[in-house]
Each structure stands twice: as C-alpha cells, then as structure tokens.
Write a protein that holds these residues in place. Structure first.
Motif, mmCIF file in Angstrom:
data_model
loop_
_atom_site.group_PDB
_atom_site.id
_atom_site.type_symbol
_atom_site.label_atom_id
_atom_site.label_comp_id
_atom_site.label_asym_id
_atom_site.label_seq_id
_atom_site.Cartn_x
_atom_site.Cartn_y
_atom_site.Cartn_z
ATOM 1 N N VAL A 81 70.274 38.668 -15.890
ATOM 2 C CA VAL A 81 71.465 38.265 -16.620
ATOM 3 C C VAL A 81 72.293 37.352 -15.721
ATOM 4 O O VAL A 81 71.931 37.088 -14.581
ATOM 5 C CB VAL A 81 72.315 39.478 -17.063
ATOM 6 C CG1 VAL A 81 71.585 40.301 -18.097
ATOM 7 C CG2 VAL A 81 72.707 40.332 -15.862
ATOM 8 N N SER A 82 73.430 36.911 -16.249
ATOM 9 C CA SER A 82 74.315 36.043 -15.476
ATOM 10 C C SER A 82 75.720 36.614 -15.480
ATOM 11 O O SER A 82 76.103 37.347 -16.389
ATOM 12 C CB SER A 82 74.317 34.639 -16.090
ATOM 13 O OG SER A 82 75.305 33.827 -15.490
ATOM 14 N N GLY A 83 76.487 36.224 -14.449
ATOM 15 C CA GLY A 83 77.888 36.632 -14.400
ATOM 16 C C GLY A 83 78.807 35.537 -14.874
ATOM 17 O O GLY A 83 80.013 35.691 -14.929
ATOM 18 N N GLY A 84 78.258 34.414 -15.216
ATOM 19 C CA GLY A 84 79.033 33.252 -15.638
ATOM 20 C C GLY A 84 78.065 32.112 -15.859
ATOM 21 O O GLY A 84 76.946 32.321 -16.302
ATOM 22 N N SER A 85 78.488 30.919 -15.517
ATOM 23 C CA SER A 85 77.603 29.773 -15.666
ATOM 24 C C SER A 85 76.497 29.832 -14.631
ATOM 25 O O SER A 85 76.735 30.048 -13.450
ATOM 26 C CB SER A 85 78.391 28.473 -15.484
ATOM 27 O OG SER A 85 77.506 27.377 -15.419
ATOM 28 N N ALA A 86 75.257 29.589 -15.055
ATOM 29 C CA ALA A 86 74.122 29.601 -14.130
ATOM 30 C C ALA A 86 74.257 28.521 -13.067
ATOM 31 O O ALA A 86 73.714 28.646 -11.976
ATOM 32 C CB ALA A 86 72.823 29.408 -14.904
ATOM 33 N N CYS A 87 74.992 27.453 -13.389
ATOM 34 C CA CYS A 87 75.137 26.347 -12.445
ATOM 35 C C CYS A 87 75.974 26.735 -11.230
ATOM 36 O O CYS A 87 76.029 25.997 -10.251
ATOM 37 C CB CYS A 87 75.756 25.136 -13.144
ATOM 38 S SG CYS A 87 74.759 24.536 -14.509
ATOM 39 N N SER A 88 76.653 27.877 -11.290
ATOM 40 C CA SER A 88 77.448 28.334 -10.149
ATOM 41 C C SER A 88 76.790 29.483 -9.408
ATOM 42 O O SER A 88 77.329 29.979 -8.435
ATOM 43 C CB SER A 88 78.839 28.785 -10.627
ATOM 44 O OG SER A 88 79.552 27.707 -11.158
ATOM 45 N N SER A 89 75.629 29.944 -9.882
ATOM 46 C CA SER A 89 74.987 31.083 -9.229
ATOM 47 C C SER A 89 74.563 30.702 -7.822
ATOM 48 O O SER A 89 74.245 29.558 -7.538
ATOM 49 C CB SER A 89 73.771 31.540 -10.041
ATOM 50 O OG SER A 89 72.829 30.506 -10.138
ATOM 51 N N GLY A 90 74.580 31.677 -6.937
ATOM 52 C CA GLY A 90 74.219 31.408 -5.550
ATOM 53 C C GLY A 90 75.396 30.949 -4.719
ATOM 54 O O GLY A 90 75.272 30.659 -3.537
ATOM 55 N N THR A 91 76.579 30.843 -5.333
ATOM 56 C CA THR A 91 77.773 30.467 -4.588
ATOM 57 C C THR A 91 78.763 31.630 -4.632
ATOM 58 O O THR A 91 78.610 32.580 -5.389
ATOM 59 C CB THR A 91 78.458 29.222 -5.192
ATOM 60 O OG1 THR A 91 79.140 29.619 -6.382
ATOM 61 C CG2 THR A 91 77.440 28.151 -5.515
ATOM 62 N N SER A 92 79.787 31.531 -3.818
ATOM 63 C CA SER A 92 80.813 32.573 -3.800
ATOM 64 C C SER A 92 81.927 32.269 -4.789
ATOM 65 O O SER A 92 82.908 32.990 -4.872
ATOM 66 C CB SER A 92 81.399 32.690 -2.385
ATOM 67 O OG SER A 92 81.972 31.453 -1.998
ATOM 68 N N ILE A 93 81.766 31.186 -5.540
ATOM 69 C CA ILE A 93 82.804 30.780 -6.484
ATOM 70 C C ILE A 93 82.627 31.528 -7.792
ATOM 71 O O ILE A 93 81.536 31.576 -8.351
ATOM 72 C CB ILE A 93 82.724 29.256 -6.744
ATOM 73 C CG1 ILE A 93 82.882 28.492 -5.434
ATOM 74 C CG2 ILE A 93 83.781 28.826 -7.743
ATOM 75 C CD1 ILE A 93 82.628 27.014 -5.555
ATOM 76 N N GLY A 94 83.711 32.151 -8.283
ATOM 77 C CA GLY A 94 83.639 32.871 -9.535
ATOM 78 C C GLY A 94 83.624 31.927 -10.724
ATOM 79 O O GLY A 94 83.724 30.708 -10.580
ATOM 80 N N SER A 95 83.511 32.489 -11.898
ATOM 81 C CA SER A 95 83.479 31.702 -13.126
ATOM 82 C C SER A 95 84.820 31.023 -13.381
ATOM 83 O O SER A 95 85.853 31.682 -13.485
ATOM 84 C CB SER A 95 83.135 32.613 -14.306
ATOM 85 O OG SER A 95 83.497 32.010 -15.522
#
Length: 375
Positions: free
Chosen positions: A321-335
């Motif tokens: 699943v995802s916690g937000g946009s997949a384009c931000s995954s792997g970073t410490s930046i939230g949605s």
C-alpha cells in the motif's frame, strides 16, 4: 505468505491482452516509424491507427492527440508550452495537485514567468469554486486535476470548464487517475489540455498522451526530430503506443462492469474497517462513493507510536500500500496533500487503491492484517 497489491494508484499490472498486443512490435514489426522503407511505413501505420483509436474513444480528432513518455511530461508540456506559446502570464491551481503540476507551476512562478494563484479548499479537500471564479482572468491557465491521486476527491471539471470559457481562460486538467475509469467525451467537455498515462489503466509504463485543443497552437516541449507532427522530438515508443491504445480500448469496453465491481470492493473495505478497527476515519472525500474516484480509499488510523512503521509492517505481511503519493516514497517528506487538508499528523494514513484484479479475499486479508498490527 499471501501477497496482496493495493497500490493501483501508483501503477497497475499490464493486462495479458495488452502484453500480447505489444509483443510483435518488439521483435517482428520493429522499423523506425520515421524511415520511408516498408519496415518504417508499417510501424507508422500502426501508430496512426492507435492514435485514431484513442481519439475515437475520447470523441475528438487524431490531430489533437500527441504521444508522450507519460503523465508528467504531458503536464509539463501543457503548462510550459502555454506560457511560451499562448502568452499565459497568470495561472490558477491548487496545493492538492500532483507534483507533476504543482512543482511545475511553482517553478514557473519562482522564475518570474507567471503569477500564481492557489485556490482555497476545505479540510475535506473540496475546492472553493467561487474563489476559483474570482481568481480566473482572461488569458489565465487554470490547472486543476480531475481526481486526486491521494485522497480520491473528484473535481467538477465541467463547471471549471464553464468558468474558464466565461472568463476567456485556458483549462488544463490532469486526468491521469480517471483516464479509462470514467468516460471523457471531448465533444461535451470544452477543454484545452487533457492527459493520460497508460500504466494507470493496465497498460505499459513510459507512455502517455496529451490532448491539445486544435484552437491552441503551441510550440514543442521537447525539440529534436519531426516526430508527432513536429510536436515532440524523439523516436516513437511503438510497442508502448500499441499497448496504450489497447489498454484504453479495453478500459472503455469494460468500464461500467469494472466500475461496479471495484465500487463493491471499496464499499466492502470501508465496512470492514469500520467494523474491525475502532476510531478509523477517512481522509478527504474518499469514503463518499459519489464524490471520489472508486479506485482510491485514504484511511486515517488512530494515533499510535507504531504508525511510522505501519507501511513497512504491512509490507512484511505481504500487503503493498502507500502512505501518500508514490512519487514521494523513499523520502522523509510527508504527503503534501494530507498536510494541505490539515490531516492530523499524529494519525497514520494509508492509501488503499484498487483495480479490476483486486479480490474480496485480498481486501479482507489487508484489513485483518492491519487490525492485527494495531492490536
């Protein structure tokens, strides 16, 4: 261990029919479409047949469809070419947009090419249409997505289109999340730019398209050769174009059936979450089946010290699943979307997203896995 994929807003699996349609164009019909010999003419022909198929499905002319590498390029093309070719100096958008739009318009504003107005919205992510109306000027470019990729909210693009025409403004909508899932009839929707990305509707990655209203004469975004009627330099992704057209054709053929099925999946997950997890709620309008896209459900989990590890823990149980946009995954930046709607940062957020291949058993397994982690 059971493997469950519930991240279809990030990407979808390529359907078997699409893959079968693509394979010959890797090994048999492989000519460069710009070559004048028979191998090149053959691939040129299938590209144009694919373009016509997409245009027919959308109710427009093949001359208004241009192939791109995907949604991000198409969004950039609409925005940047509008500034350079149509004289756009003012833009209207929203902090809820996908980064393909938001980062692009912010950069254009930062470099002084445009003035930018960002539309107000409620804590459910509902856009303030009156603020949009007041902010839109003659010659503005309004860029508002059709469905939000994180919280699923559907925006009324017909009303926004009417406002743009009343004001003499241009309208671009990022339709990546709705392309193939709802009908877009460009005979009825008066719009300037609309886009699609194949991998969101069971086509291949790395191929998309942009619709450019014939009334708008814009310069290329990518320069080079004379491909795409001098509008997009670079050798065409022939197999990708075939896959894109086939995937969209299948999506339209089965749209009503698929939507009904996926809605039942989403409804079941909502009911199970409410029944099994105390204090659960939903971000944006994703719980509302009328006001959100049927493929997205953004869930708010009660505060816990383990919430930071929730996605990893679900992954260990085989649930993607995802916690937000997949384009931000792997970073410490939230949605940025959840931040913009003032979602409580102490609560966990999970985006479940579905496709025609999602099963009821998978939904039940995901909910039970989540319940176990929260116990």
């Amino acid at each position: 261990m059971k493997k469950v994929y519930l991240d279809n807003s990030a990407t979808t699996p390529v359907s078997k029919e699409v893959l079968e349609a693509m394979i010959p164009y890797f090994t048999e019909t492989f000519g460069n479409p710009s070559s004048i010999h028979s191998h090149g003419r053959e691939t040129r022909s299938v590209i144009e047949k694919s373009r016509k198929k997409i245009a027919d499905l959308l109710g427009t002319s093949p001359a208004e469809i241009f192939f791109t590498s995907g949604g991000t390029e198409a969004d950039n093309m609409a925005i940047i070419s509008s500034i350079s070719s149509l004289g756009v100096k003012h833009m209207v958008s929203s902090t809820l947009e996908h980064h393909a739009v938001l980062h692009t318009v912010e950069h254009q504003a930062k470099t002084g090419k445009i003035n930018l107005d960002l539309i107000r919205h409620s804590d459910l992510g509902e856009l303030d249409i009156e603020h949009l109306r007041q902010s839109t000027q003659k010659g503005s470019l309004v860029s508002i997505m059709h469905a939000n990729n994180e919280i699923g909210n559907l925006n009324d693009i017909n009303t926004i289109s009417e406002i743009c025409r009343e004001k003499g403004a241009f309208f671009h909508t990022d339709t990546v999340q709705t392309m193939g899932k709802v009908k877009h009839n460009l005979q009825e929707l008066d719009i300037d730019f609309l886009i699609g990305s194949a991998h969101k509707f069971h086509g291949p990655k790395g191929i998309g398209f942009i619709y450019v209203n014939a009334n708008n004469k814009i310069d290329p975004f990518i320069h080079g050769g004379a491909q795409e009627r001098n509008m997009r330099g670079g050798t065409e992704n022939v197999a990708g174009i075939i896959g894109l057209a086939k995937a969209l054709e299948l999506a339209y053929e089965n749209q009503d059936t698929d939507k009904k099925y996926i809605e039942s999946i989403k409804r079941s997950m909502i009911e199970q979450l409410k029944e099994k997890i105390e204090g659960v709620s939903f971000n944006g309008l994703s719980e509302d089946l009328e006001k959100s896209i049927h493929t997205v459900l953004n869930v708010s989990i009660p505060e816990s010290s383990d919430n930071d590890m929730l996605l990893f823990s679900l992954d260990i149980k085989g649930v993607s699943v995802s916690g937000g946009s997949a384009c931000s995954s792997g970073t410490s930046i939230g949605s940025h979307v959840l931040e913009a709607i003032n979602s409580d940062p102490r609560r966990g957020a999970i985006r479940f997203s579905f496709s025609k291949y999602t099963t009821m058993e998978e939904v039940t397994y995901a909910v039970d896995s989540l319940k176990e982690l929260l116990s």
